[in-house]
Enzyme design. Structure first.
Site, PDB file in Angstrom:
ATOM      1  N   ARG A  56       0.778  -1.191  -0.118  1.00 44.17           N
ATOM      2  CA  ARG A  56      -0.113   0.000   0.042  1.00 44.17           C
ATOM      3  C   ARG A  56       0.752   1.193  -0.042  1.00 44.17           C
ATOM      4  NH1 ARG A  56      -1.062   1.858   4.519  1.00 44.17           N
ATOM      5  NH2 ARG A  56      -1.932  -0.039   5.433  1.00 44.17           N
ATOM      6  N   TYR A 109     -16.553  16.861 -15.785  1.00 39.43           N
ATOM      7  CA  TYR A 109     -16.877  15.627 -15.787  1.00 39.43           C
ATOM      8  C   TYR A 109     -17.973  15.122 -14.694  1.00 39.43           C
ATOM      9  CZ  TYR A 109     -16.407  10.446 -15.023  1.00 39.43           C
ATOM     10  OH  TYR A 109     -16.752   9.239 -14.980  1.00 39.43           O
TER      11      TYR A 109
HETATM   12  C1  LIG Z   1     -13.503   9.133 -16.544  1.00 40.84           C
HETATM   13  C2  LIG Z   1     -13.118  10.586 -15.950  1.00 40.84           C
HETATM   14  C3  LIG Z   1     -12.949  10.710 -14.669  1.00 40.84           C
HETATM   15  C4  LIG Z   1     -13.080   9.771 -13.748  1.00 40.84           C
HETATM   16  O1  LIG Z   1     -12.036   8.510 -13.681  1.00 40.84           O
HETATM   17  P1  LIG Z   1     -12.338   7.255 -13.223  1.00 40.84           P
HETATM   18  O2  LIG Z   1     -11.088   6.671 -13.811  1.00 40.84           O
HETATM   19  O3  LIG Z   1     -13.568   6.524 -13.877  1.00 40.84           O
HETATM   20  O4  LIG Z   1     -12.687   7.329 -11.887  1.00 40.84           O
HETATM   21  C5  LIG Z   1     -12.439  11.984 -14.368  1.00 40.84           C
HETATM   22  N1  LIG Z   1     -12.314  13.066 -15.184  1.00 40.84           N
HETATM   23  C6  LIG Z   1     -12.388  12.826 -16.518  1.00 40.84           C
HETATM   24  C7  LIG Z   1     -12.522  13.984 -17.428  1.00 40.84           C
HETATM   25  C8  LIG Z   1     -12.913  11.476 -17.140  1.00 40.84           C
HETATM   26  O5  LIG Z   1     -13.174  11.551 -18.433  1.00 40.84           O
END
Ligand SMILES: *Cc1c(COP(=O)(O)O)cnc(C)c1O
Length: 400
Positions: A56, A109
């Site tokens: 970890r 997002y």
């Molecule tokens: C997909 C995405 C995230 C989140 O990432 P995960 O790997 O799905 O947890 C954050 N920011 C953007 C712009 C994304 O496209």
């Protein structure tokens, strides 16, 4: 042991392939092996070989990825997590306290917005959504003394808005707030926010960096010398952002596993060539859509008509592989999404294969009814690296 070569002066593709990835000291293995291990023999109590104690806290495969990501973004420290949202959560816990305020993009997002509004909100963190294309609006939204983070996504998801990183960095710095840039869409190949004044870069490595739709992961890369927001003392009294993130990565523990780190590093090595092809294909698809009479509006930062085109041309070395377009009605948008054959109907983006989706009902369902709601006639494409003629023919039949 061979001395580690210093790759800082090398070009992007060379760094992506070599930084943090010296041949294995024990065996000469050319690629960092998957150290699928939880703990490490100590040579006497506290006698750690290479600093490894428990996976970890640190693992050699993850360390290789973290060094490679730091080199790719031009930062001093990289941190790899189990997902993009795990990276974001760890960062926000490291830099925010109850009563603090965050400026967020009004088309962030959806998962980022949900994290800030619905997870951090109940812990006393407030936020203001703002149109990041308008640097004056960002300035107006910053509450000096209370705003500790200005969150930038550029290009944004799914409306591909462009924020001027350098201009916003100046406003954040003047207010003593951290500038965070989610660089998932651009990737470090096309845009390096730390060189434009950001304190930390966030990635969903699930997308372009992994690049093959086979692993979920996230990353943070911290700028050399970046400090915590003014007034915040980190663990053990330090005020460096890297120390605080390292503490929280270990203390909360949402780390990338060895196999996920290995897959992500394999993706990073080919990022440069993939992004070149994503960009070429997307430019051709955008031109095709612009000429199509069923498409009312094409959103691609590479088009001169895009309101952020000039800023994008200045701060990016290419425009990437994401395109959104509007069809004038939700029915047409849904129909196009269900009729493509080369473009697969699926969430996510950034893989070698082309994807199509309806943000309103899919990726951005979690922001319906908020300031971040997206138009219901919007279709989002993640343009892959297949033959572009096949991509255009597929869209032509789906729109016919
Ligand atoms: C997909 C995405 C995230 C989140 O990432 P995960 O790997 O799905 O947890 C954050 N920011 C953007 C712009 C994304 O496209």
């Amino acid at each position: 042991m061979q001395p580690e070569h210093d790759w800082t002066g090398a070009g992007f593709a060379t760094r992506a392939i070599h930084a943090g990835q010296d041949p294995d000291a024990a065996t000469g293995a050319v690629v960092p092996p998957i150290y699928q291990v939880s703990t490490y023999k100590q040579d006497g109590v506290g006698g750690l070989r290479g600093g490894y104690e428990y996976s970890r806290s640190a693992n050699p495969t993850r360390a290789a990825l973290e060094q490679a990501l730091a080199a790719a973004e031009g930062g001093s420290h990289g941190f790899a997590f189990a997902s993009g949202l795990a990276a974001e959560d760890t960062l926000l816990r490291a830099v925010l306290r109850p009563g603090d305020h965050v400026v967020v993009p009004d088309d962030a997002y959806g998962g980022t917005y949900r994290l800030i509004a619905r997870v951090f909100g109940p812990w006393g963190v407030e936020h203001t959504p703002v149109d990041l294309a308008d640097a004056d609006a960002v300035l107006a939204a910053i509450e000096p003394g209370r705003t500790k983070v200005v969150w930038v996504e550029t290009p944004t998801n799914p409306l591909l808005g462009i924020a001027d990183i350098e201009a916003i960095a100046a406003h954040a710095r003047a207010a003593g707030a951290l500038l965070v840039v989610d660089n998932t869409f651009a990737t470090p190949y096309l845009q390096r926010p730390l060189s434009l004044g950001a304190d930390v870069v966030v990635h969903s490595t699930t997308k372009y960096i992994g690049g093959h739709s086979d692993v979920v992961g996230g990353a943070l890369v911290v700028a050399d010398g970046a400090q915590l927001p003014v007034g915040l003392e980190g663990p053990a009294g330090t005020t460096t952002l890297a120390d605080a993130v390292a503490f929280h990565q270990n203390a909360s523990g949402a780390v990338a596993g060895p196999f996920d780190a290995w897959l992500t590093l394999r993706g990073l090595r080919t990022l440069a060539v993939r992004m070149d092809r994503h960009g070429q294909n997307a430019a051709a698809v955008a031109a095709f859509l612009e000429d199509h009479d069923k498409v009312t509006h094409v959103i691609y930062p590479g088009l001169p008509a895009h309101p952020g085109h000039a800023v994008a041309a200045r701060q990016m070395s290419g425009y990437g592989g994401m395109i959104s377009f509007r069809t004038g009605s939700v029915e047409t948008a849904l129909e196009v999404c269900s009729r493509t054959r080369v473009f697969t109907l699926a969430e996510s983006l950034g893989g070698v294969e082309s994807l199509i989706e309806h943000p309103g009902k899919m990726t951005h369902g979690s922001v319906a009814g908020t300031a971040l709601e997206v138009p219901d006639d919007l279709v989002r494409l993640s343009v892959g690296i297949e033959d572009v003629a096949d991509l255009i023919a597929d869209l032509a039949q789906a729109l016919a």
